[in-house]
Design a protein around this motif. Structure first.
Motif, short mmCIF file in Angstrom:
data_model
loop_
_atom_site.label_atom_id
_atom_site.label_comp_id
_atom_site.label_asym_id
_atom_site.label_seq_id
_atom_site.Cartn_x
_atom_site.Cartn_y
_atom_site.Cartn_z
N UNK A 616 49.55 11.24 26.31
CA UNK A 616 50.36 10.05 26.03
C UNK A 616 49.74 8.82 26.68
N UNK A 617 49.30 8.99 27.94
CA UNK A 617 48.68 7.87 28.65
C UNK A 617 47.44 7.36 27.92
N UNK A 618 46.61 8.27 27.46
CA UNK A 618 45.40 7.87 26.72
C UNK A 618 45.76 7.06 25.49
N UNK A 619 46.73 7.54 24.74
CA UNK A 619 47.14 6.84 23.51
C UNK A 619 47.64 5.44 23.83
N UNK A 620 48.45 5.33 24.88
CA UNK A 620 49.02 4.03 25.23
C UNK A 620 47.97 3.08 25.82
N UNK A 621 47.01 3.64 26.57
CA UNK A 621 45.92 2.79 27.10
C UNK A 621 45.10 2.22 25.96
N UNK A 622 44.79 3.07 24.98
CA UNK A 622 44.03 2.60 23.81
C UNK A 622 44.79 1.48 23.11
N UNK A 623 46.10 1.68 22.97
CA UNK A 623 46.93 0.66 22.33
C UNK A 623 46.88 -0.64 23.12
N UNK A 624 46.92 -0.50 24.43
CA UNK A 624 46.92 -1.67 25.32
C UNK A 624 45.57 -2.39 25.30
N UNK A 625 44.49 -1.60 25.26
CA UNK A 625 43.15 -2.18 25.39
C UNK A 625 42.62 -2.79 24.09
N UNK A 626 43.08 -2.29 22.99
CA UNK A 626 42.46 -2.71 21.72
C UNK A 626 43.35 -3.58 20.85
N UNK A 627 44.61 -3.70 21.18
CA UNK A 627 45.50 -4.53 20.36
C UNK A 627 45.53 -5.96 20.86
#
Length: 627
Positions: A616-627
Motif C-alpha cells: 500500500x505504501x509503495x502505491x501511495x508513494x508512487x501516487x504522491x511522487x508522480x501526480x
C-alpha cells in the motif's frame, strides 16, 4: 607505424621510401645533437627522407619588443592574434612556410616569407641565427605590424576585369601596396589590395574604383582532393585561367611581375609547361584518403592522441595509414571533437568506430534501485548503473526543486552505444509517454542524442540543473569532452581519461588540475567533487527507520478509524481499501517528499511494516511522487 604515417607527403604523393627513423622534437635540447634528418613541420605536406625530424608539436609564441619569436611547428592561425606583419596559409606552420618557400600576405612588399624573416636553425648540428640558409628550423622571428593598414577590393565574375586591372597597375610602375591578393571562390574573383594608411596619397590613382575590403586569409577550411602550388607571371596568368575557374578555391599572391598561386580542386589539373609547380603540389595520381585533407585539426583536439601519446591514433592517422594499405584500431570514446573541427565534413565516427573493440570486462552494471514511472525520468544505462548514490542524489535534488521525475533503466550494449550502432527507431518504442530524459553522466547525455530523431522528447544532464545553485571558480572546473559549447563559454579542458580507462580497462594518469568536475567518472578517478556533490554532500540512509517511525506514529493516531473501517472488510472491501489508502496517503503527506522518495527505494529494508502495508505504501508513494 609513425614511419609509414610520415611517408605520406601530400594528398596524392607518398615517399619513395619509408623513413627509417622518426625523431620527435619537444624542445630545443632535442635538436642540439641532430646532424642529419629532414624537418617535418606540419601534417599536410613534407619532404621525403630516411630520417624525419618531427616538429609538428613544437609550438609556442614569445613577444620580444617589436618581434614575435615563433616556434617552428606553430600554425599561422595561432599567430594571427599577435598581429604579425606577414603570414601564410593559416593551417600551414611558420617553419614550413619558411623552409618550403611560401608566399603569404605581404608578398608585394616583402616577397617570399623566408626573404623577410629571421630564423634560429640547426645545420649539421650547429646552431645559427639570421636569414634561412638550410637545416632544421627551431624558431622564426617575425616583425609585428605597427602601422594602420587599409584594404581595398574589387569583385567581379569576369576574369578579364581583374586581369586587366592588374596589368594596368604594373604597366608603368610598381604600386607600393603591402599586399596584392587575388582570390577565386564561390564563382567570383576578388582582388584585394592592402597598404599602410601613410601611403594613401601615393596609391590614389590605383584605388579610385575599389571599395573598402577586408584582409583575405587562406586556409584549409573546405573539402578538396588536390592542391597545387606554383609560380607564374602576370603576363602568363591567362594561361592558368581555366585551372583557376575549374577549382574550388584559388589564392594568388602578386608581386612585381611574379604570381605565386595556391589552387585547391576536386579534380586533377594539368598546367602549361612554363608554369612552375612546387614539389608540394599534388600529382595526377589517385587521392585515396576518403576525403581527408590532412589538415591535422583533428590531431590537435583529439583526447585519444594524448591518451595514447601517438598521433597515429587520430582520425588523420586512421585515414593516412588506410590510404597506405595499413590500418590502426582506435578504441576512443567517440567524443566527436574531431567531427567539430573537420573542414572536410567526414563521417569520422562511423569510419573509426567500425574497428573499435573495448575491454569492458570490469564494468559494473548492477541495478539496485527500482524503477519509478513518470513522464520525466532519470535514465540509467549500464554506463551509469554503478552510481547508486548519484542516482539518488539526482532524484532528491530535482524533487527539492519541484521537478517530479521518475527512474527508468534501459539495458543497452555499451560498445554499440558508444559506437552509435543502436537501432534508435526500435529503441524509441520504449519511451512512449516520456517527454524528458535526464542523464547522470555526460557520456549518456551525448550518446543518447540520436534518440531525439525518433521521439518527441528532450535530453538533459543533471549538472545543467545544479550549476546555477553552486558558486564555482571556473578556473578550477573540469569540463568533459562532450560539452564543447560550455568549453567555449568558460575555458578549454583536458580529458581526464576516466571514461577512456573504463572502455579500455586501464588506469592512465591524468594531467588535469581541477577541484570540481562535471563528470562522475572523473570525480571517482581524481577524488574531486561534482556540483551535485556540493549541493547534496551525502545521503544518510539510516534515516529510513526514522521515516518509518513517523509513518507508523501517524497511522497509530488514526488507529480508531482503521479499526472502525474493518467493519467493511468482507462486506464492502472497496470502502475498506479506500479508507485504508487515504490514511496511508495522509501519513505520507506529513513527511517531506524527499523522505517519501527514499522510503520508496529502500522500503524493503524496513521490518516495521507487513508485506501488505509495504504494498500500500509503495502505491501511495508512487501516487504522491508522480501526480
Amino acid at each position: 607505424m609513425l614511419n609509414l604515417f610520415y611517408s605520406r607527403l601530400s594528398l596524392t604523393r607518398r615517399s619513395s621510401l619509408i623513413p627509417e627513423k622518426i625523431i620527435t622534437i619537444q624542445s630545443e635540447e632535442d635538436l642540439k645533437n641532430i646532424t642529419e634528418g629532414i624537418g617535418r613541420y606540419e601534417y599536410s605536406r613534407g619532404v621525403e627522407g630516411k630520417v624525419i625530424v618531427d616538429l609538428t608539436s613544437l609550438r609556442g609564441i614569445e613577444e620580444k619588443d617589436d618581434k614575435l619569436r615563433i616556434l617552428a611547428g606553430t600554425l599561422w592561425k595561432e599567430v594571427i592574434g599577435f598581429k604579425p606583419e606577414l603570414f601564410g596559409n593559416l593551417n600551414f606552420s611558420v617553419g614550413g612556410s619558411v623552409e618550403y618557400g611560401d608566399a603569404g600576405f605581404g608578398f608585394n612588399e616583402f616577397r617570399f616569407i623566408k626573404d623577410r624573416v629571421e630564423v634560429e636553425a640547426y645545420l649539421n648540428g650547429e646552431k645559427y641565427a639570421g636569414r634561412y640558409k638550410g637545416g632544421i628550423i627551431y624558431a622564426v622571428l617575425v616583425k609585428k605590424e605597427n602601422k594602420e593598414l587599409i584594404v581595398k577590393s574589387l569583385t567581379s565574375q569576369e576574369f578579364d576585369v581583374i586581369y586587366y586591372k592588374l596589368k594596368s597597375w604594373f604597366s608603368s610602375s610598381i604600386p607600393p601596396f603591402r599586399d596584392i591578393t587575388l582570390v577565386w571562390r564561390d564563382g567570383k574573383f576578388e582582388l584585394s589590395a592592402t597598404y599602410p594608411r601613410l601611403r594613401e596619397e601615393l596609391l590614389k590613382k590605383f584605388i579610385t574604383d575599389l571599395s573598402d575590403g577586408k584582409i583575405i586569409y587562406e586556409d584549409l577550411s573546405f573539402p578538396h582532393k588536390y592542391r597545387y602550388f606554383g609560380t607564374t607571371t602576370i603576363d602568363n596568368l591567362y594561361k592558368i585561367k581555366d585551372q583557376i575557374t575549374n577549382s574550388i578555391e584559388a589564392y594568388l599572391r602578386i608581386s612585381f611581375n611574379k604570381v605565386y598561386f595556391s589552387i585547391y580542386s576536386n579534380t586533377s589539373l594539368i598546367f602549361p609547361p612554363d608554369v612552375e609547380l612546387s614539389n608540394f603540389s599534388d600529382t595526377s595520381g589517385e587521392n585515396n584518403l576518403n576525403g581527408c585533407i590532412m589538415c591535422g585539426k583533428c590531431v590537435d583536439v583529439c583526447p585519444y592522441v594524448e591518451y595514447t601519446k601517438s598521433k597515429i591514433y587520430s582520425p588523420l592517422g586512421f585515414y593516412v595509414l588506410q590510404s597506405l594499405g595499413s590500418s590502426v584500431q582506435i578504441n576512443c570514446h567517440m567524443c566527436g571533437k574531431c567531427v567539430d573541427v573537420c573542414p572536410a565534413n567526414l563521417d569520422i565516427i562511423s569510419d573509426i568506430s567500425k574497428s573499435a573493440v573495448y575491454d569492458i570486462s570490469n564494468v559494473r552494471t548492477e541495478n539496485k534501485l527500482k524503477e519509478l514511472k513518470s513522464e520525466k525520468v532519470i535514465l540509467i544505462t549500464p554506463i551509469s548503473s554503478r552510481f547508486e548514490e548519484r542516482i539518488l542524489k539526482s532524484l532528491l535534488y530535482l524533487y527539492s526543486k519541484g521537478l517530479k521525475v521518475g527512474l527508468k533503466y534501459i539495458d543497452l550494449d555499451i560498445q554499440r552505444l558508444v559506437k552509435n550502432q543502436i537501432d534508435w527507431k526500435l529503441l524509441s518504442n520504449q519511451f512512449s509517454g516520456i517527454n524528458l530524459i535526464i542523464t547522470i553522466t555526460p557520456e549518456e547525455y551525448y550518446y543518447l542524442q540520436p534518440l531525439k530523431r525518433y521521439s518527441v522528447l528532450d535530453i538533459d544532464y543533471i549538472e545543467n540543473y545544479v550549476m546555477s545553485d553552486v558558486e564555482i571558480d571556473k578556473s578550477k572546473l573540469h569540463i568533459p569532452c562532450y560539452f564543447r559549447d560550455l568549453e567555449k563559454k568558460i575555458k578549454p579542458s583536458k580529458c581526464s581519461f576516466a571514461f577512456l580507462d573504463l572502455l579500455n580497462n586501464k588506469n592512465t594518469p591524468s594531467k588535469i588540475n581541477a577541484e570540481i568536475t562535471l563528470c562522475p567518472f572523473t570525480s571517482e578517478k581524481l577524488n574531486i567533487k561534482t556540483p551535485l556533490d556540493i549541493v547534496i554532500p551525502q545521503i544518510n540512509l539510516n534515516i529510513i527507520d526514522l521515516i518509518a517511525s513517523k509513518i507508523r506514529k501517524s497511522l497509530e493516531n488514526s488507529a480508531q478509524l482503521l479499526d472502525d473501517a474493518k467493519w467493511y472488510y468482507g462486506i464492502a472491501d472497496d470502502i475498506y481499501r479506500e479508507v485504508t489508502d487515504s490514511l496511508f496517503l495522509y501519513a505520507l503527506k506529513e513527511i517531506p517528499l524527499e523522505e517519501a522518495l527514499i522510503l520508496y527505494f529502500y522500503i524493503d529494508r524496513i521490518d516495521e511494516f507487513s508485506s501488505e502495508e509495504k504494498k500500500i505504501l509503495e502505491e501511495k508513494i508512487i501516487q504522491l511522487l508522480t501526480k
